[in-house]
Enzyme design. Structure first.
Site, PDB file in Angstrom:
ATOM      1  N   SER A 119      16.930  13.101  -8.630  1.00 52.88           N
ATOM      2  CA  SER A 119      16.132  14.525  -8.925  1.00 52.88           C
ATOM      3  C   SER A 119      15.932  14.838 -10.956  1.00 52.88           C
ATOM      4  CB  SER A 119      16.592  14.847  -7.851  1.00 52.88           C
ATOM      5  OG  SER A 119      15.596  16.798  -8.848  1.00 52.88           O
ATOM      6  N   SER A 175      15.146  17.600 -11.006  1.00 50.15           N
ATOM      7  CA  SER A 175      15.076  18.770 -10.946  1.00 50.15           C
ATOM      8  C   SER A 175      16.246  19.688 -11.092  1.00 50.15           C
ATOM      9  CB  SER A 175      15.170  19.887  -9.159  1.00 50.15           C
ATOM     10  OG  SER A 175      13.758  19.114  -8.615  1.00 50.15           O
ATOM     11  N   LYS A 212      11.877  17.111   4.524  1.00 49.92           N
ATOM     12  CA  LYS A 212      10.864  18.233   4.528  1.00 49.92           C
ATOM     13  C   LYS A 212      10.527  18.719   5.287  1.00 49.92           C
ATOM     14  CE  LYS A 212       9.024  17.094  -0.484  1.00 49.92           C
ATOM     15  NZ  LYS A 212       7.753  16.541  -1.410  1.00 49.92           N
ATOM     16  N   ASN A 241       9.222  22.420   1.007  1.00 50.93           N
ATOM     17  CA  ASN A 241       9.638  22.239  -0.546  1.00 50.93           C
ATOM     18  C   ASN A 241      10.762  23.013  -0.929  1.00 50.93           C
ATOM     19  OD1 ASN A 241       7.922  23.210  -1.715  1.00 50.93           O
ATOM     20  ND2 ASN A 241       7.972  21.671  -3.591  1.00 50.93           N
ATOM     21  N   ASP A 293       4.769  21.893  -3.398  1.00 49.54           N
ATOM     22  CA  ASP A 293       4.045  20.594  -3.819  1.00 49.54           C
ATOM     23  C   ASP A 293       1.797  21.086  -3.858  1.00 49.54           C
ATOM     24  OD1 ASP A 293       5.655  19.210  -3.882  1.00 49.54           O
ATOM     25  OD2 ASP A 293       5.958  18.925  -1.801  1.00 49.54           O
ATOM     26  N   GLY A 301      -4.315   8.571   0.266  1.00 54.04           N
ATOM     27  CA  GLY A 301      -3.486   8.538   0.998  1.00 54.04           C
ATOM     28  C   GLY A 301      -3.086   8.839   2.064  1.00 54.04           C
ATOM     29  N   GLY A 342       0.984  10.320   3.541  1.00 52.14           N
ATOM     30  CA  GLY A 342       1.572  10.762   3.505  1.00 52.14           C
ATOM     31  C   GLY A 342       1.908  12.487   3.077  1.00 52.14           C
ATOM     32  N   GLY A 343       3.235  12.095   3.328  1.00 53.11           N
ATOM     33  CA  GLY A 343       3.271  14.035   3.003  1.00 53.11           C
ATOM     34  C   GLY A 343       2.420  14.052   2.065  1.00 53.11           C
ATOM     35  N   THR A 374      -3.832   2.619   5.298  1.00 54.16           N
ATOM     36  CA  THR A 374      -4.173   2.459   7.246  1.00 54.16           C
ATOM     37  C   THR A 374      -4.540   3.526   8.260  1.00 54.16           C
ATOM     38  OG1 THR A 374      -1.046   2.203   6.070  1.00 54.16           O
ATOM     39  CG2 THR A 374      -1.763   2.664   8.992  1.00 54.16           C
TER      40      THR A 374
END
Length: 359
Positions: free
Chosen positions: A109, A111, A158, A179, A195, A218, A220-221, A243
Protein backbone atom coordinates in the site's frame (compact mmCIF):
# COMPACT_ATOMS: atom_id res chain seq x y z
CA UNK A 1 7.26 -14.64 31.36
CA UNK A 2 6.62 -10.91 31.22
CA UNK A 3 5.62 -10.80 34.88
CA UNK A 4 8.84 -12.61 35.82
CA UNK A 5 10.90 -10.14 33.79
CA UNK A 6 9.16 -7.17 35.39
CA UNK A 7 9.80 -8.58 38.88
CA UNK A 8 13.41 -9.47 38.10
CA UNK A 9 16.65 -7.57 38.59
CA UNK A 10 17.11 -6.17 35.09
CA UNK A 11 16.85 -2.44 34.51
CA UNK A 12 14.98 -2.83 31.19
CA UNK A 13 12.62 -5.58 30.02
CA UNK A 14 12.90 -6.81 26.45
CA UNK A 15 10.28 -9.10 24.91
CA UNK A 16 10.24 -10.22 21.26
CA UNK A 17 8.00 -12.82 19.62
CA UNK A 18 6.72 -13.65 16.15
CA UNK A 19 3.37 -12.14 15.22
CA UNK A 20 0.90 -14.37 13.41
CA UNK A 21 -1.77 -11.67 13.10
CA UNK A 22 -2.64 -8.10 14.18
CA UNK A 23 -3.77 -9.33 17.59
CA UNK A 24 -0.13 -10.19 18.37
CA UNK A 25 0.92 -6.63 17.55
CA UNK A 26 -1.76 -5.42 19.97
CA UNK A 27 -0.49 -7.81 22.63
CA UNK A 28 3.02 -6.38 22.27
CA UNK A 29 1.62 -2.90 22.94
CA UNK A 30 -0.45 -4.21 25.89
CA UNK A 31 2.79 -5.53 27.41
CA UNK A 32 4.23 -2.00 27.32
CA UNK A 33 1.24 -0.69 29.25
CA UNK A 34 1.34 -3.53 31.79
CA UNK A 35 5.00 -3.32 32.83
CA UNK A 36 6.27 -1.12 35.67
CA UNK A 37 9.87 -1.01 34.39
CA UNK A 38 11.13 0.47 31.10
CA UNK A 39 10.25 -2.09 28.43
CA UNK A 40 10.91 -2.96 24.81
CA UNK A 41 8.13 -5.17 23.42
CA UNK A 42 8.18 -6.23 19.77
CA UNK A 43 6.03 -8.49 17.63
CA UNK A 44 8.23 -9.54 14.71
CA UNK A 45 7.02 -9.94 11.11
CA UNK A 46 4.73 -7.84 8.92
CA UNK A 47 1.73 -8.32 11.22
CA UNK A 48 3.72 -6.94 14.14
CA UNK A 49 5.08 -3.82 12.43
CA UNK A 50 2.67 -1.57 14.32
CA UNK A 51 4.33 -2.66 17.59
CA UNK A 52 7.57 -1.09 16.34
CA UNK A 53 6.02 2.02 14.81
CA UNK A 54 3.77 2.85 17.78
CA UNK A 55 6.26 1.91 20.50
CA UNK A 56 6.90 5.55 21.50
CA UNK A 57 3.18 6.31 21.79
CA UNK A 58 2.81 3.54 24.37
CA UNK A 59 5.92 4.45 26.37
CA UNK A 60 8.48 1.93 25.09
CA UNK A 61 12.10 2.29 26.18
CA UNK A 62 13.02 1.99 22.50
CA UNK A 63 12.71 -0.09 19.36
CA UNK A 64 15.00 -1.73 16.81
CA UNK A 65 15.68 -0.61 13.23
CA UNK A 66 18.17 -1.60 10.56
CA UNK A 67 20.81 0.74 9.15
CA UNK A 68 19.95 -0.09 5.56
CA UNK A 69 17.41 -2.18 3.59
CA UNK A 70 18.50 -5.81 3.48
CA UNK A 71 20.36 -5.60 6.78
CA UNK A 72 17.41 -6.35 9.07
CA UNK A 73 18.22 -8.46 12.12
CA UNK A 74 14.60 -9.64 12.44
CA UNK A 75 11.59 -9.94 10.11
CA UNK A 76 9.41 -6.85 9.82
CA UNK A 77 12.14 -4.50 11.00
CA UNK A 78 11.99 -1.03 9.40
CA UNK A 79 15.06 1.03 8.56
CA UNK A 80 16.11 4.05 10.61
CA UNK A 81 15.35 6.23 7.59
CA UNK A 82 11.79 4.86 7.37
CA UNK A 83 11.20 5.40 11.07
CA UNK A 84 12.45 8.98 11.03
CA UNK A 85 11.38 10.24 7.58
CA UNK A 86 8.24 8.29 6.76
CA UNK A 87 6.79 7.80 10.25
CA UNK A 88 8.42 10.77 12.07
CA UNK A 89 9.35 8.50 14.98
CA UNK A 90 11.05 11.27 16.95
CA UNK A 91 7.76 13.22 17.16
CA UNK A 92 5.49 10.37 18.21
CA UNK A 93 4.22 10.59 21.78
CA UNK A 94 1.24 9.65 23.95
CA UNK A 95 -0.96 12.32 22.32
CA UNK A 96 -0.18 11.29 18.73
CA UNK A 97 -3.32 10.25 16.90
CA UNK A 98 -3.07 7.03 14.91
CA UNK A 99 -4.49 6.26 11.47
CA UNK A 100 -3.89 3.25 9.26
CA UNK A 101 -4.75 0.95 6.40
CA UNK A 102 -6.38 -2.41 7.12
CA UNK A 103 -6.36 -5.29 4.65
CA UNK A 104 -4.48 -8.41 3.64
CA UNK A 105 -1.92 -7.84 2.30
CA UNK A 106 -1.06 -4.19 2.98
CA UNK A 107 2.72 -4.20 2.53
CA UNK A 108 2.29 -2.88 -1.03
CA UNK A 109 0.00 0.00 0.00
CA UNK A 110 1.09 3.54 -0.82
CA UNK A 111 -1.31 5.01 1.73
CA UNK A 112 1.30 5.33 4.55
CA UNK A 113 3.52 7.36 2.21
CA UNK A 114 0.84 9.79 1.05
CA UNK A 115 -0.91 10.30 4.39
CA UNK A 116 2.25 10.63 6.48
CA UNK A 117 3.57 13.15 3.93
CA UNK A 118 0.29 15.08 4.22
CA UNK A 119 0.38 15.03 8.04
CA UNK A 120 3.98 16.28 7.98
CA UNK A 121 3.17 19.08 5.50
CA UNK A 122 0.34 20.28 7.75
CA UNK A 123 2.43 19.84 10.93
CA UNK A 124 -0.17 17.51 12.47
CA UNK A 125 0.61 15.21 15.41
CA UNK A 126 -0.67 12.16 13.56
CA UNK A 127 0.89 8.99 12.17
CA UNK A 128 -0.40 6.50 9.60
CA UNK A 129 0.58 2.81 9.81
CA UNK A 130 -0.16 -0.48 8.06
CA UNK A 131 -2.53 -2.80 9.92
CA UNK A 132 -2.48 -6.23 8.26
CA UNK A 133 -5.56 -8.24 9.24
CA UNK A 134 -6.68 -11.55 7.80
CA UNK A 135 -10.34 -10.97 8.67
CA UNK A 136 -12.67 -8.01 9.07
CA UNK A 137 -13.45 -8.79 12.71
CA UNK A 138 -9.75 -8.57 13.60
CA UNK A 139 -9.41 -5.36 11.60
CA UNK A 140 -12.23 -3.58 13.40
CA UNK A 141 -11.07 -4.93 16.78
CA UNK A 142 -7.61 -3.47 16.14
CA UNK A 143 -9.14 -0.11 15.27
CA UNK A 144 -11.24 -0.07 18.43
CA UNK A 145 -8.49 -1.39 20.74
CA UNK A 146 -5.84 1.07 19.60
CA UNK A 147 -8.20 4.04 19.55
CA UNK A 148 -7.37 4.57 15.88
CA UNK A 149 -8.94 7.80 14.65
CA UNK A 150 -9.39 6.80 11.03
CA UNK A 151 -8.59 3.96 8.66
CA UNK A 152 -8.43 3.12 5.00
CA UNK A 153 -9.93 -0.27 4.17
CA UNK A 154 -8.60 -2.34 1.29
CA UNK A 155 -9.14 -5.84 -0.06
CA UNK A 156 -10.56 -8.17 1.09
CA UNK A 157 -12.41 -6.31 3.87
CA UNK A 158 -14.34 -3.50 2.12
CA UNK A 159 -17.64 -5.38 2.23
CA UNK A 160 -17.12 -7.47 5.37
CA UNK A 161 -16.46 -4.50 7.70
CA UNK A 162 -19.90 -2.97 7.08
CA UNK A 163 -21.93 -4.95 9.69
CA UNK A 164 -19.17 -4.36 12.27
CA UNK A 165 -19.38 -0.56 12.09
CA UNK A 166 -21.73 1.67 14.09
CA UNK A 167 -22.98 3.62 11.05
CA UNK A 168 -22.42 3.68 7.30
CA UNK A 169 -22.79 6.49 4.78
CA UNK A 170 -25.86 5.97 2.51
CA UNK A 171 -23.79 6.04 -0.71
CA UNK A 172 -21.30 3.54 0.73
CA UNK A 173 -24.20 1.30 1.71
CA UNK A 174 -25.60 1.48 -1.82
CA UNK A 175 -22.17 0.63 -3.19
CA UNK A 176 -21.88 -2.19 -0.68
CA UNK A 177 -18.30 -1.33 0.20
CA UNK A 178 -16.47 0.87 2.72
CA UNK A 179 -12.94 2.10 2.07
CA UNK A 180 -12.82 4.73 4.83
CA UNK A 181 -13.54 4.54 8.56
CA UNK A 182 -13.84 7.62 10.77
CA UNK A 183 -13.94 7.50 14.57
CA UNK A 184 -16.31 10.06 16.10
CA UNK A 185 -15.51 11.84 19.36
CA UNK A 186 -17.82 9.43 21.18
CA UNK A 187 -15.78 6.48 19.91
CA UNK A 188 -18.29 5.18 17.36
CA UNK A 189 -16.99 4.06 13.97
CA UNK A 190 -18.53 5.48 10.79
CA UNK A 191 -17.99 3.93 7.34
CA UNK A 192 -17.76 5.84 4.06
CA UNK A 193 -16.50 5.32 0.52
CA UNK A 194 -14.14 7.76 -1.19
CA UNK A 195 -13.34 5.58 -4.22
CA UNK A 196 -16.28 7.07 -6.10
CA UNK A 197 -15.36 10.58 -4.92
CA UNK A 198 -11.84 10.12 -6.28
CA UNK A 199 -13.09 8.80 -9.62
CA UNK A 200 -15.64 11.61 -10.00
CA UNK A 201 -13.12 14.31 -9.14
CA UNK A 202 -10.58 12.90 -11.58
CA UNK A 203 -13.16 12.72 -14.40
CA UNK A 204 -14.60 16.13 -13.58
CA UNK A 205 -11.29 17.74 -14.55
CA UNK A 206 -12.05 16.78 -18.16
CA UNK A 207 -15.82 16.36 -18.31
CA UNK A 208 -19.06 17.85 -17.01
CA UNK A 209 -20.45 14.78 -15.28
CA UNK A 210 -24.09 15.85 -15.00
CA UNK A 211 -25.84 14.82 -18.18
CA UNK A 212 -22.82 12.98 -19.60
CA UNK A 213 -22.77 9.42 -20.92
CA UNK A 214 -19.99 7.16 -19.59
CA UNK A 215 -18.96 3.71 -20.77
CA UNK A 216 -17.71 1.84 -17.69
CA UNK A 217 -15.64 -1.33 -18.14
CA UNK A 218 -15.75 -3.93 -15.38
CA UNK A 219 -18.11 -5.55 -12.88
CA UNK A 220 -15.99 -5.77 -9.73
CA UNK A 221 -15.83 -3.60 -6.62
CA UNK A 222 -14.12 -0.67 -8.33
CA UNK A 223 -16.65 -0.62 -11.18
CA UNK A 224 -19.47 -0.79 -8.66
CA UNK A 225 -18.18 2.21 -6.68
CA UNK A 226 -17.48 4.25 -9.82
CA UNK A 227 -20.86 3.38 -11.34
CA UNK A 228 -22.88 4.47 -8.32
CA UNK A 229 -20.68 7.58 -8.00
CA UNK A 230 -21.26 8.59 -11.61
CA UNK A 231 -25.01 8.20 -11.17
CA UNK A 232 -24.80 10.25 -7.98
CA UNK A 233 -23.29 13.04 -10.10
CA UNK A 234 -26.05 12.79 -12.71
CA UNK A 235 -24.22 10.80 -15.40
CA UNK A 236 -25.71 8.01 -17.52
CA UNK A 237 -23.74 4.76 -17.25
CA UNK A 238 -23.32 1.95 -19.79
CA UNK A 239 -21.66 -1.11 -18.31
CA UNK A 240 -19.42 -3.51 -20.25
CA UNK A 241 -17.79 -6.62 -18.78
CA UNK A 242 -16.25 -9.95 -19.71
CA UNK A 243 -18.45 -11.94 -17.33
CA UNK A 244 -22.14 -11.77 -18.38
CA UNK A 245 -23.53 -13.00 -15.05
CA UNK A 246 -21.68 -10.47 -12.89
CA UNK A 247 -22.10 -7.72 -15.45
CA UNK A 248 -25.86 -8.13 -15.76
CA UNK A 249 -26.19 -8.33 -11.97
CA UNK A 250 -24.35 -5.03 -11.45
CA UNK A 251 -26.20 -3.40 -14.37
CA UNK A 252 -29.47 -4.43 -12.75
CA UNK A 253 -28.42 -2.84 -9.46
CA UNK A 254 -27.36 0.33 -11.26
CA UNK A 255 -30.43 0.28 -13.48
CA UNK A 256 -28.28 0.73 -16.58
CA UNK A 257 -27.56 -0.95 -19.92
CA UNK A 258 -25.07 -3.85 -20.07
CA UNK A 259 -23.07 -4.93 -23.12
CA UNK A 260 -20.37 -7.60 -23.56
CA UNK A 261 -16.84 -6.25 -23.27
CA UNK A 262 -16.06 -7.21 -26.86
CA UNK A 263 -18.83 -4.82 -27.96
CA UNK A 264 -17.60 -1.90 -25.86
CA UNK A 265 -15.88 -0.28 -28.82
CA UNK A 266 -19.20 -0.05 -30.65
CA UNK A 267 -20.77 2.22 -28.02
CA UNK A 268 -21.00 6.00 -28.12
CA UNK A 269 -20.18 7.91 -24.94
CA UNK A 270 -18.54 11.10 -23.68
CA UNK A 271 -16.01 9.10 -21.67
CA UNK A 272 -14.65 5.59 -21.28
CA UNK A 273 -13.48 4.39 -17.86
CA UNK A 274 -11.50 1.18 -17.46
CA UNK A 275 -12.26 -0.26 -14.01
CA UNK A 276 -10.83 -3.70 -14.82
CA UNK A 277 -7.33 -5.00 -14.14
CA UNK A 278 -6.61 -5.38 -17.88
CA UNK A 279 -3.31 -3.64 -18.61
CA UNK A 280 -1.96 -3.95 -15.07
CA UNK A 281 1.61 -5.17 -14.57
CA UNK A 282 2.85 -7.77 -15.32
CA UNK A 283 0.34 -7.93 -18.21
CA UNK A 284 1.01 -4.36 -19.30
CA UNK A 285 0.72 -5.15 -23.03
CA UNK A 286 -3.01 -5.85 -22.77
CA UNK A 287 -5.81 -3.37 -23.47
CA UNK A 288 -9.56 -3.86 -22.88
CA UNK A 289 -10.66 -1.97 -26.04
CA UNK A 290 -9.32 -2.08 -29.62
CA UNK A 291 -7.20 0.95 -30.49
CA UNK A 292 -9.34 1.74 -33.51
CA UNK A 293 -12.43 2.29 -31.37
CA UNK A 294 -10.95 4.87 -28.99
CA UNK A 295 -11.38 7.94 -31.18
CA UNK A 296 -15.12 7.75 -30.43
CA UNK A 297 -14.48 8.66 -26.77
CA UNK A 298 -13.35 12.26 -26.07
CA UNK A 299 -12.12 11.27 -22.58
CA UNK A 300 -10.47 8.00 -21.54
CA UNK A 301 -9.67 7.17 -17.91
CA UNK A 302 -7.81 4.09 -16.64
CA UNK A 303 -7.83 3.33 -12.91
CA UNK A 304 -4.77 1.06 -13.32
CA UNK A 305 -1.69 2.86 -11.95
CA UNK A 306 0.94 0.18 -12.42
CA UNK A 307 2.11 1.08 -15.01
CA UNK A 308 1.03 4.70 -14.86
CA UNK A 309 0.79 4.94 -18.64
CA UNK A 310 -1.10 1.83 -19.69
CA UNK A 311 -1.40 0.59 -23.25
CA UNK A 312 -5.00 1.81 -23.25
CA UNK A 313 -3.89 5.35 -22.39
CA UNK A 314 -1.06 5.33 -24.95
CA UNK A 315 -3.47 4.29 -27.66
CA UNK A 316 -6.09 6.79 -26.48
CA UNK A 317 -3.55 9.63 -26.59
CA UNK A 318 -2.58 8.61 -30.12
CA UNK A 319 -6.28 8.74 -31.06
CA UNK A 320 -6.54 12.31 -29.74
CA UNK A 321 -8.43 11.53 -26.53
CA UNK A 322 -7.95 13.40 -23.29
CA UNK A 323 -6.37 10.88 -20.92
CA UNK A 324 -6.66 10.47 -17.14
CA UNK A 325 -4.32 8.00 -15.43
CA UNK A 326 -4.89 5.89 -12.33
CA UNK A 327 -2.86 8.21 -10.14
CA UNK A 328 -5.62 10.83 -10.27
CA UNK A 329 -8.29 8.61 -8.71
CA UNK A 330 -5.82 7.29 -6.13
CA UNK A 331 -4.82 10.83 -5.20
CA UNK A 332 -8.31 12.27 -4.92
CA UNK A 333 -9.76 9.38 -2.94
CA UNK A 334 -6.86 9.75 -0.48
CA UNK A 335 -7.37 13.51 -0.32
CA UNK A 336 -11.05 12.98 0.51
CA UNK A 337 -10.01 10.65 3.35
CA UNK A 338 -7.55 13.23 4.68
CA UNK A 339 -10.30 15.88 4.79
CA UNK A 340 -12.70 13.51 6.56
CA UNK A 341 -10.07 12.82 9.23
CA UNK A 342 -8.76 16.36 9.72
CA UNK A 343 -11.54 18.76 8.65
CA UNK A 344 -9.07 20.64 6.47
CA UNK A 345 -8.14 20.70 2.77
CA UNK A 346 -5.63 18.09 1.70
CA UNK A 347 -2.16 19.22 0.52
CA UNK A 348 -2.70 17.75 -2.94
CA UNK A 349 0.71 18.53 -4.43
CA UNK A 350 2.53 17.01 -1.46
CA UNK A 351 0.42 13.86 -1.74
CA UNK A 352 0.93 13.74 -5.51
CA UNK A 353 4.71 13.90 -5.14
CA UNK A 354 4.64 11.20 -2.45
CA UNK A 355 2.77 8.94 -4.87
CA UNK A 356 5.05 9.73 -7.82
CA UNK A 357 8.14 8.96 -5.74
CA UNK A 358 6.88 5.40 -5.31
CA UNK A 359 5.70 4.72 -8.85
Amino acid sequence: VVAALDAGGGAVNKVAFLAHGPEDGLEALDILRACDKPTISLAMGESGLLSRLLARKFGAFGTFASLRPGEESAPGQPTIDQLRRLYRWDRIGPATRVFGVVGCPVSHSMSPAIHNAAFAACDLDKVYVALPASDAAGAVEAIRSLGIRGASVTIPHKEAVIPRLDSVDPVARRIGAVNTIVRAEDGTLHGANTDWVGANQALAEALELAGSRVLLLGSGGSARAIGFGLQEAGAEVILASRTPEKGRELAGQLGCQWVPLDQAGEQKADALVNATSVGMSPNADASPVPAGALAAFPVVMDIVYSPLETRLLRQAAAAGCRCIDGLAMLLYQGAAQFTMWTDRPAPLEVMRQALLSRM
